[in-house]
Scaffold this active site. Structure first.
Site, PDB file in Angstrom:
ATOM      1  N   ASP A 149       0.776  -1.237   0.000  1.00 53.43           N
ATOM      2  CA  ASP A 149       0.000   0.000   0.000  1.00 53.43           C
ATOM      3  C   ASP A 149       0.810   1.292   0.000  1.00 53.43           C
ATOM      4  O   ASP A 149       0.227   2.376   0.141  1.00 53.43           O
ATOM      5  CB  ASP A 149      -0.977  -0.004   1.179  1.00 53.43           C
ATOM      6  CG  ASP A 149      -2.194  -0.851   0.866  1.00 53.43           C
ATOM      7  OD1 ASP A 149      -2.628  -0.841  -0.297  1.00 53.43           O
ATOM      8  OD2 ASP A 149      -2.706  -1.520   1.773  1.00 53.43           O
ATOM      9  N   ASP A 194      -7.075  -4.434  -5.148  1.00 55.81           N
ATOM     10  CA  ASP A 194      -6.727  -3.083  -4.690  1.00 55.81           C
ATOM     11  C   ASP A 194      -5.333  -2.650  -5.174  1.00 55.81           C
ATOM     12  O   ASP A 194      -5.049  -1.462  -5.342  1.00 55.81           O
ATOM     13  CB  ASP A 194      -6.741  -3.010  -3.157  1.00 55.81           C
ATOM     14  CG  ASP A 194      -7.845  -3.821  -2.498  1.00 55.81           C
ATOM     15  OD1 ASP A 194      -8.254  -4.846  -3.069  1.00 55.81           O
ATOM     16  OD2 ASP A 194      -8.271  -3.454  -1.401  1.00 55.81           O
TER      17      ASP A 194
HETATM   18  N1  GLY Z   1      -7.526  -1.652   0.340  1.00 60.60           N
HETATM   19  C1  GLY Z   1      -8.444  -2.017   1.358  1.00 60.60           C
HETATM   20  C2  GLY Z   1      -9.847  -1.635   1.118  1.00 60.60           C
HETATM   21  O1  GLY Z   1     -10.233  -1.211   0.060  1.00 60.60           O
HETATM   22  O2  GLY Z   1     -10.625  -1.784   2.031  1.00 60.60           O
END
Ligand code: GLY
Length: 398
Positions: free
Chosen positions: A119, A178
């Protein structure tokens, strides 16, 4: 005679209708200008409340059961608050908002070497990337360039992808949809003087995602778990959605945004087609409510259920960008849908009143419904993509 009369009628009709048509268009543009302006000015005041509720060494996270919750800067969402401040500053030029944005970046900078998961793209690019775009200050670019170097340490050649989360009891080498969002940092860094490897890795990851995450109906699994020894797939499963084969709304939104962004950088028509196919799945699905803010999962077991304003905001922002790359008819569909989304999110149904909601703009997002975590609460990324969509609307469609 009849023909002349007919022509005159047609001309008269045209004269009558054309100004009306133009006026209608102007009226709706004016309406959107007012909506954007009102939201941005509201945000200056509302974010003062958010600032006052957030310790100086932390980032806001949510507001639930009457309490403000914050997080450390190593939380995946830490970049959204400073990024939102930059969007508000860009529009309003409010000096206090800029000072707060700079203060928060100074506590966040240390995360440029974060390697605990994938992330670092969300964490650094949404904040420092937005700051650099607005200010052109090289110190912000340096942070992004460093972050990209650390980001690619998670690339796993055996599976042609960046590993999202570390190995756990149930998952060997998980890659989640994601992760498409974090590629923007790599693509941007490569395009702006960075190592060409950043781009190669991002393109490889996107191609692997396209091949392995997507189903024939253009919805996506949340998690694909890989075997690092063989390079094969162990399983395709759910994380935050209703079940393994359901369409978790935010995951679908991340994919839509991610492939649109990949087309921006590469002009590869495969990504454009993919983004349009995803848009078609999302916008024509019978479970999309009339206000176009999706339920937390398109296949939630019980309907109606909680909405996910964050998914609506991400989709709106992505659709506005997608509208830049397609023919007139498709652009109209995407921009019209995004307009409804932004109008819905700006209404009392989703947007907070001044001083309420812990200082966040939007209510009613969902982190993880089935784990009963962050359900019907504000979330930083809902606000961030809402503000981004408003800024994009102004830049491209007004
Ligand atoms: N990347 C985590 C979410 O979208 O909750």
């Amino acid at each position: 005679m009849r023909r002349t009369f007919g022509n005159m009628t047609k001309a008269a009709l045209l004269l009558l209708l054309f100004p009306l048509y133009t006026q209608a268009q102007l009226a709706s543009k004016k309406q959107m200008q007012q909506l954007i302006d009102e939201n941005m000015r509201f945000a200056v005041k509302q974010y003062q409340v958010l600032k006052d509720s957030t310790p100086a060494d932390k980032m806001p996270r949510t507001f639930q059961r009457g309490r403000s919750l914050s997080s450390g800067t190593d939380w995946w969402c830490s970049g959204f608050y400073p990024g939102s401040l930059w969007y508000i500053y860009e529009y309003t030029k409010d000096a206090g908002v800029r000072a707060e944005a700079e203060r928060r970046l100074s506590i966040q900078e240390k995360e440029k070497r974060y390697t605990g998961n994938h992330d670092i793209g969300f964490m650094i690019f949404c904040s420092f990337g937005t700051a650099y775009r607005i200010t052109g200050d090289k110190k912000y670019k340096d942070v992004i360039d460093t972050a990209a170097i650390y980001q690619i340490t998670r690339y796993r050649p055996a599976i042609h992808a960046i590993q999202s989360w570390n190995k756990s009891k149930n998952l060997n080498c998980p890659v989640i949809i994601d992760n498409m969002m974090n590629l923007e940092q790599l693509m941007w860094a490569a395009q702006n003087g960075g190592n060409p490897k950043f781009r190669e890795i991002a393109v490889t990851h996107a191609n692997t995602t396209l091949k392995n995450h997507y189903r024939p109906d253009h919805s996506t699994f949340h998690i694909v778990d890989y075997d690092l020894n063989t390079g094969g797939i162990i399983k395709k499963v759910n994380g935050q959605g209703a079940h393994d084969t359901s369409a978790w709304s935010r995951g679908q939104a991340w994919g839509l945004y991610g492939f649109t962004m990949m087309y921006r950088f590469t002009k590869d028509k495969i990504y454009l087609q993919q983004a349009q196919d995803i848009a078609s799945f999302l916008l024509h699905h019978p479970n999309l409510p009339a206000d176009k803010i999706p339920y937390w999962d398109y296949n939630a077991p019980k309907m109606p259920t909680s909405r996910d304003a964050s998914a609506g905001a991400i989709m709106a922002s992505a659709l506005l960008e997608l509208g830049q790359y397609v023919n007139k008819k498709d652009r109209k569909e995407y921009v019209d849908a995004a307009t409804v989304m932004l109008q819905s999110l700006s209404s009392d149904a989703y947007r907070a009143k001044l001083g309420e909601n812990g200082g966040f703009l939007l209510k009613y997002s969902v982190g993880s419904f089935l784990s009963n975590s962050e359900v019907d609460v504000p979330l930083t990324y809902a606000d961030y993509y809402f503000l981004e969509a408003l800024a994009r609307y102004k830049k491209w469609y007004l």
